[in-house]
Design an enzyme around this catalytic site. Structure first.
Site, PDB file in Angstrom:
ATOM      1  N   ARG A  17     -10.633   0.616   8.780  1.00 26.79           N
ATOM      2  CA  ARG A  17      -9.780  -0.665   9.235  1.00 26.79           C
ATOM      3  C   ARG A  17     -10.953  -1.627   9.623  1.00 26.79           C
ATOM      4  O   ARG A  17     -10.469  -2.830   9.832  1.00 26.79           O
ATOM      5  CB  ARG A  17      -8.823  -0.257  10.350  1.00 26.79           C
ATOM      6  CG  ARG A  17      -7.832  -1.270  10.394  1.00 26.79           C
ATOM      7  CD  ARG A  17      -6.887  -0.950  11.595  1.00 26.79           C
ATOM      8  NE  ARG A  17      -5.757   0.297  11.230  1.00 26.79           N
ATOM      9  CZ  ARG A  17      -4.750  -0.042  10.584  1.00 26.79           C
ATOM     10  NH1 ARG A  17      -4.158  -1.098   9.978  1.00 26.79           N
ATOM     11  NH2 ARG A  17      -4.049   1.101  10.443  1.00 26.79           N
ATOM     12  N   LYS A  40       0.797  -1.392  -0.081  1.00 23.72           N
ATOM     13  CA  LYS A  40      -0.189  -0.057  -0.014  1.00 23.72           C
ATOM     14  C   LYS A  40       0.746   1.375  -0.016  1.00 23.72           C
ATOM     15  O   LYS A  40       0.637   2.290  -0.702  1.00 23.72           O
ATOM     16  CB  LYS A  40      -0.976  -0.104   1.035  1.00 23.72           C
ATOM     17  CG  LYS A  40      -1.967  -1.037   1.294  1.00 23.72           C
ATOM     18  CD  LYS A  40      -3.185  -0.686   2.205  1.00 23.72           C
ATOM     19  CE  LYS A  40      -2.641  -0.262   3.568  1.00 23.72           C
ATOM     20  NZ  LYS A  40      -2.366  -1.566   4.306  1.00 23.72           N
ATOM     21  N   ARG A  67      12.642 -10.988   5.138  1.00 27.49           N
ATOM     22  CA  ARG A  67      13.365  -9.736   4.955  1.00 27.49           C
ATOM     23  C   ARG A  67      14.566  -9.679   6.232  1.00 27.49           C
ATOM     24  O   ARG A  67      14.314 -10.168   7.105  1.00 27.49           O
ATOM     25  CB  ARG A  67      12.296  -8.619   5.304  1.00 27.49           C
ATOM     26  CG  ARG A  67      12.725  -7.043   5.085  1.00 27.49           C
ATOM     27  CD  ARG A  67      11.635  -6.422   4.787  1.00 27.49           C
ATOM     28  NE  ARG A  67      10.749  -6.174   5.954  1.00 27.49           N
ATOM     29  CZ  ARG A  67       9.514  -5.958   5.645  1.00 27.49           C
ATOM     30  NH1 ARG A  67       9.095  -5.249   4.660  1.00 27.49           N
ATOM     31  NH2 ARG A  67       8.593  -5.872   6.789  1.00 27.49           N
ATOM     32  N   ARG A 122      14.505  -7.882  11.766  1.00 32.37           N
ATOM     33  CA  ARG A 122      13.789  -7.252  12.857  1.00 32.37           C
ATOM     34  C   ARG A 122      12.846  -8.005  13.593  1.00 32.37           C
ATOM     35  O   ARG A 122      12.290  -8.924  13.127  1.00 32.37           O
ATOM     36  CB  ARG A 122      12.998  -6.085  12.209  1.00 32.37           C
ATOM     37  CG  ARG A 122      13.794  -4.773  11.425  1.00 32.37           C
ATOM     38  CD  ARG A 122      12.765  -3.928  11.009  1.00 32.37           C
ATOM     39  NE  ARG A 122      11.299  -4.255  10.533  1.00 32.37           N
ATOM     40  CZ  ARG A 122      10.632  -3.470  10.192  1.00 32.37           C
ATOM     41  NH1 ARG A 122      10.752  -2.229  10.506  1.00 32.37           N
ATOM     42  NH2 ARG A 122       9.579  -4.212   9.978  1.00 32.37           N
ATOM     43  N   ARG A 157       0.178 -10.903  13.797  1.00 31.22           N
ATOM     44  CA  ARG A 157      -0.294  -9.542  13.290  1.00 31.22           C
ATOM     45  C   ARG A 157      -1.233  -9.818  12.259  1.00 31.22           C
ATOM     46  O   ARG A 157      -2.330  -9.150  12.291  1.00 31.22           O
ATOM     47  CB  ARG A 157       1.070  -8.847  12.638  1.00 31.22           C
ATOM     48  CG  ARG A 157       0.611  -7.259  12.594  1.00 31.22           C
ATOM     49  CD  ARG A 157       1.654  -6.470  12.509  1.00 31.22           C
ATOM     50  NE  ARG A 157       2.686  -6.625  11.254  1.00 31.22           N
ATOM     51  CZ  ARG A 157       3.924  -7.065  11.366  1.00 31.22           C
ATOM     52  NH1 ARG A 157       4.628  -7.140  12.660  1.00 31.22           N
ATOM     53  NH2 ARG A 157       4.906  -7.222  10.196  1.00 31.22           N
TER      54      ARG A 157
END
Ligand SMILES: [Zn+2]
Length: 219
Positions: free
Chosen positions: A89, A14, A128, A161, A172
């Site tokens: 949301r 996004k 990542r 991370r 999440r």
């Protein structure tokens, strides 16, 4: 006048596509994080209300977020519309936004979903790696470093991370996907939803987004 809602799961892209929409339609990007921070910094009644939740690490309630966005939509730079990023949301927020826009003779003209399968998003984030010295970003599958664990640019060690760990990402996603599906369903029902395949290259996703905006005349 174009109010465009940008939808997608965390990591779907996004943030990359919001400026494409903003440029194409000629309207500002209103992001939920930025707006809430700005309201808090301005010390408005709404900002103080939002801050009471944010400072405790709690979610800001639907009606507060809706008011923050409506306030912002009334400012002159949003007279011709805006790209809404990170809002609504939940279905309740989407319904409240529709109601408030209708009262002002406005509406959500287009909801664009950057669609990427959840498992692919989890893989993208779990793969990542970040350069510990300068934040250079790698991906073990799509953009690996030349030497494992070492930044190509400055030789610093690459780290993962905490937020990108697979368990964290899955937690999440399981929180954020169900309300996102509700919002998608809401805009499908109101007939403004367009879906773009987010697995394509960034340029191809952008082309799909622009086509979705132009479909059936300007949004
Ligand atoms: Zn580096």
């Amino acid at each position: 006048m174009s109010v465009v809602v940008l939808l997608g799961a965390p990591g779907a892209g996004k943030g990359t596509q919001a400026p494409v929409i903003a440029d194409h339609v000629g309207v500002p990007i209103l992001g939920s994080g930025d707006l809430l921070r700005a309201a808090v910094a301005a010390g408005t009644a709404l900002g103080r209300e939002a801050d009471r939740y944010m400072s405790r690490g709690q979610l800001v309630p639907d009606d507060t977020i809706v008011k923050v966005f409506l306030d912002r939509l009334e400012q002159s730079d949003a007279a011709n519309g805006a790209v809404l990023d990170g809002f609504p949301r939940t279905r309740v927020q989407a319904q409240a936004l529709d109601t408030a826009l209708a009262e002002a003779g406005r509406r959500v003209d287009r909801a664009i979903l950057i669609d990427v399968p959840t498992e692919e998003l989890i893989l993208r984030m779990a793969n990542r790696r970040i350069c510990s010295a300068n934040g250079h970003v790698y991906n073990l599958t799509s953009n690996p470093p030349a030497h494992p664990g070492i930044c190509d640019i400055d030789g610093a060690p690459l780290t993962q991370r905490e937020d990108d760990r697979e368990e964290t990402v899955r937690a999440r996603m399981s929180q954020q996907i169900p309300p996102l599906l509700d919002v998608i369903d809401h805009y499908r029902q109101t007939g403004v939803l367009r879906s773009v395949d987010g697995r394509l290259s960034i340029d191809d996703v952008s082309a799909g987004v622009v086509a979705a905006l132009d479909e059936g005349g300007p949004a």
